[in-house]
Design an enzyme around this catalytic site. Structure first.
Site, PDB file in Angstrom:
ATOM      1  CD  GLN A 101      -2.694   1.034   2.549  1.00  0.00           C
ATOM      2  OE1 GLN A 101      -2.723   0.128   3.391  1.00  0.00           O
ATOM      3  NE2 GLN A 101      -3.123   2.245   2.816  1.00  0.00           N
TER       4      GLN A 101
ATOM      5  CE1 TYR B 236       2.546  -4.395  11.515  1.00  0.00           C
ATOM      6  CE2 TYR B 236       0.921  -3.063  12.663  1.00  0.00           C
ATOM      7  CZ  TYR B 236       1.894  -3.195  11.695  1.00  0.00           C
ATOM      8  OH  TYR B 236       2.216  -2.119  10.903  1.00  0.00           O
TER       9      TYR B 236
ATOM     10  NE  ARG C  26      -6.560   4.312  15.481  1.00  0.00           N
ATOM     11  CZ  ARG C  26      -5.727   3.923  14.527  1.00  0.00           C
ATOM     12  NH1 ARG C  26      -6.133   3.909  13.244  1.00  0.00           N
ATOM     13  NH2 ARG C  26      -4.496   3.554  14.808  1.00  0.00           N
TER      14      ARG C  26
END
Ligand code: 15L
Length: 278
Positions: free
Chosen positions: A12, A135, A173
């Site tokens: 991405q 992660y 957010r």
């Protein structure tokens, strides 16, 4: 001109950075994982392969001054995958940098290294790390690994705790976490050009009015963001918040609820959690 290597070039963020650097004519070698990259221009320096393989890493880093390391697992996944891609793969990359004499690495850390802080807290760069899953934990490990390779081997690193790197913010957010693409590219330019960085951790975030993170250390790099998610606030706040109650309480957003087993996850948990230290 410095030669840059870009790992994760098919991802991405990697694809945004690759396209911009190729368009500018920056000397660049781009690497993807299992899928070959289709050259954007004739003769583009592209490759692909598994970065756990030292021969692949050598091919990526030969003749390179700065590595922008975006490869790896970028979301919460089962631990074995995280260990292979983000722990083992990263050691191979830094070992390759030693072999090939690469002087600087930009390591894509993440806000998920601190995702368990409540959204009411403002953080400085030296805050205690509070990962919100495996992660995020792998990014804590990566930052420490980068530090070790500076201290023991003199390989410079910029660890960038990336917020939400998107073309534009889309949810409440992001008003705090957004890292606009223009700012990302300016940030990477500074990572390549700045002198004597040594080891540096920085928030990968735009100049958001509602930011949770104090980026005063960014001055050392010369990073001066110009994008601000607030421009989109009216539009974003007119729509429903896609995050559940838990995701709205913590800086890590939706990652926090993955395998969360405290009994205060629901909206009624807000009252319970207020009486308990978070
Ligand atoms: C990340 O670290 C992820 O790679 C990305 O997919 C987003 O989830 C981002 O954080 C975020 O927190 O918005």
């Amino acid at each position: 001109m410095k030669k840059i290597a870009l790992s994760g070039a098919g991802g991405q963020l990697g694809s945004v950075v690759r396209a911009a650097l190729v368009a500018r004519g920056t000397p660049l070698r781009s690497a993807a994982g299992s899928q070959a990259l289709v050259p954007l221009v004739e003769g583009e320096d592209v490759m692909h392969g598994d970065l756990r393989d030292p021969a692949v890493v050598d091919r990526l880093l030969e003749g390179v001054d700065v590595l922008i390391h975006f490869a790896g697992t970028s979301v919460e996944r089962p631990l074995p995958e995280i260990i292979e891609n983000n722990l083992r793969g990263l050691v191979e990359v830094y070992e390759g940098a030693r072999r090939q004499g690469v002087r600087r690495i930009v390591f894509a850390s993440s806000n998920h290294a601190i995702g368990m802080y409540p959204v009411t807290e403002r953080l400085s760069l030296d805050c205690e790390l509070r990962p919100d899953g495996f992660y995020g934990l792998s990014k804590v490990w990566g930052e420490a690994l980068a530090r070790m390779y500076w201290d023991k081997h003199g390989i410079e690193s910029v660890c960038v705790r990336i917020g939400s790197c998107l073309e534009r913010p889309t949810e409440p957010r992001h008003l705090s976490t957004w890292f606009g693409h223009r700012d990302l590219l300016h940030f990477l330019d500074r990572c390549v050009e700045a002198e004597n960085i040594g080891f540096l951790t920085i928030w990968g975030v735009s100049a958001n009015t509602r930011s949770w993170w104090d980026n005063s250390g960014a001055g050392r790099l010369g990073y001066q963001p110009t994008q601000n998610a607030e421009v989109y606030a009216e539009d974003i706040l007119a729509r429903p918040n896609p995050l559940d109650a838990l995701g709205q309480r913590f800086q890590g957003g939706g990652f926090v609820g993955i395998d969360y087993s405290r009994d205060d996850a629901g909206p009624e948990g807000l009252a319970a959690s207020a009486t308990r230290p978070v």
